[in-house]
Write a protein that holds these residues in place. Sequence first.
Motif, mmCIF file in Angstrom:
data_model
loop_
_atom_site.group_PDB
_atom_site.id
_atom_site.type_symbol
_atom_site.label_atom_id
_atom_site.label_comp_id
_atom_site.label_asym_id
_atom_site.label_seq_id
_atom_site.Cartn_x
_atom_site.Cartn_y
_atom_site.Cartn_z
ATOM 1 N N UNK A 135 0.896 -1.771 -0.019
ATOM 2 C CA UNK A 135 0.177 0.323 -0.003
ATOM 3 C C UNK A 135 0.884 1.255 0.307
ATOM 4 N N UNK A 136 0.577 2.566 -0.532
ATOM 5 C CA UNK A 136 0.645 3.680 -0.990
ATOM 6 C C UNK A 136 1.241 4.516 0.670
ATOM 7 N N UNK A 137 2.108 4.879 1.081
ATOM 8 C CA UNK A 137 2.558 5.135 2.333
ATOM 9 C C UNK A 137 1.669 6.592 2.326
ATOM 10 N N UNK A 138 0.871 7.498 3.231
ATOM 11 C CA UNK A 138 0.153 7.744 4.038
ATOM 12 C C UNK A 138 0.421 9.082 3.164
ATOM 13 N N UNK A 139 2.048 9.675 3.343
ATOM 14 C CA UNK A 139 2.485 10.872 2.987
ATOM 15 C C UNK A 139 2.862 10.614 1.076
ATOM 16 N N UNK A 140 3.003 9.674 0.380
ATOM 17 C CA UNK A 140 2.839 9.137 -1.103
ATOM 18 C C UNK A 140 1.648 9.442 -1.412
ATOM 19 N N UNK A 141 0.110 9.196 -0.773
ATOM 20 C CA UNK A 141 -0.241 9.273 -1.088
ATOM 21 C C UNK A 141 -1.619 10.465 -0.985
ATOM 22 N N UNK A 142 -1.205 11.127 -0.204
ATOM 23 C CA UNK A 142 -1.153 13.053 -0.077
ATOM 24 C C UNK A 142 -0.723 13.369 -0.741
ATOM 25 N N UNK A 143 0.705 13.412 -1.004
ATOM 26 C CA UNK A 143 1.740 14.680 -1.741
ATOM 27 C C UNK A 143 0.752 13.954 -3.840
ATOM 28 N N UNK A 144 0.413 12.725 -3.981
ATOM 29 C CA UNK A 144 -0.817 12.773 -5.219
ATOM 30 C C UNK A 144 -1.844 12.926 -4.995
ATOM 31 N N UNK A 145 -2.521 12.673 -4.499
ATOM 32 C CA UNK A 145 -3.568 13.859 -4.165
ATOM 33 C C UNK A 145 -3.411 15.153 -4.267
#
Length: 62
Positions: free
Chosen positions: A5-15
């Motif tokens: 799964x994506x780390x929270x920081x990666x997901x937030x940055x992508x968003x």
Amino acid sequence: MDMKPLEQSEGQAAFERFDALVRKVLSVPHSEIMRREAEYKKQSDANPHKRGPKRKIKPSAS
């Protein structure tokens, strides 16, 4: 398939990147988009070496 799964920081940055892009696109007025599209169509119709089906030229109404 082993998908981590994506780390929270990666997901937030992508968003945030996606959100910034959508805001840029939506900030362009519709009239500007239509002007650019007409300009592109004019250029593409002038290209004699265009691939794909050719547009039929309608006879003038006169």
